[in-house]
Design an enzyme around this catalytic site. Structure first.
Site, PDB file in Angstrom:
ATOM      1  N   GLY A   1       7.864 -57.055  19.255  1.00 15.92           N
ATOM      2  CA  GLY A   1       8.662 -57.921  18.395  1.00 15.92           C
ATOM      3  C   GLY A   1       8.292 -57.702  16.947  1.00 15.92           C
ATOM      4  CB  CYS A   2       8.624 -59.892  13.989  1.00 10.94           C
ATOM      5  SG  CYS A   2       8.217 -59.867  12.237  1.00 10.94           S
TER       6      CYS A   2
END
Length: 171
Positions: free
Chosen positions: A4-5
């Site tokens: 993810g981020c």
């Protein structure tokens, strides 16, 4: 490691004892030296990735991978839309530590699956890592942000039962 981020993931992984340094960037795609903007436009095939360098005399592959799996929902297949936020473990090829990390990651993924968890994490050898620009490095720390941790109590309980074969002397 992609999950993810990369900003929040980097913060938590960097703060593990034995981690020498981290860098955020991109891996797993087809565009050489992509920019953050290009990755966000979902045309490069790259995932936002955290490079983690650690001393295995202080922290095990198992402990780093345990943290990786606790930081995100690895059951979600995020390969659609070019996979910027997909779950992936990129391992160095040809190095003993890379091979050990590969074995522990494979065992841990299998163990999670055997315990009823869907694992959409990609396990692959890394061909190239491209560091993101300096404004993305240690993003949360530089801004005084403490990213939230997800509460994956069930996953944590399952992983406390995991003991990789490599730690039991089985190769």
């Amino acid at each position: 490691m992609a999950s993810g981020c990369f900003w929040g993931r980097e913060y938590h992984l960097r703060n593990l004892p034995g981690v020498e340094y981290t860098r955020v960037g991109f891996a797993g795609g087809h565009t050489p030296n992509p920019t953050y903007q290009e990755v966000c436009e979902q045309s490069t095939g790259h995932a936002e990735t955290v490079e983690v360098v650690y001393d295995t005399r202080i922290i095990s592959h198992e402990a780093v991978l345990r943290e990786f799996f606790l930081l995100h929902d690895f059951s979600q297949n995020r390969t659609q839309s070019d996979g910027q936020y997909r779950s992936a473990i990129f391992v160095l090829e040809g190095e003993k530590e890379g091979l050990n990390q590969w074995k522990v990651a494979r065992e841990m993924m299998d163990f999670l699956g055997e315990n009823g968890q869907k694992v959409a994490t990609e396990l692959t050898k890394i061909s190239a890592f491209f560091a993101a620009g300096s404004r993305h490095q240690q993003y949360c720390s530089a801004r005084g942000i403490t990213p939230k941790r997800r509460d994956f109590k069930k996953i944590s309980e399952i992983l406390t039962l995991f003991s990789p074969q490599i730690n039991r002397g089985i190769d």
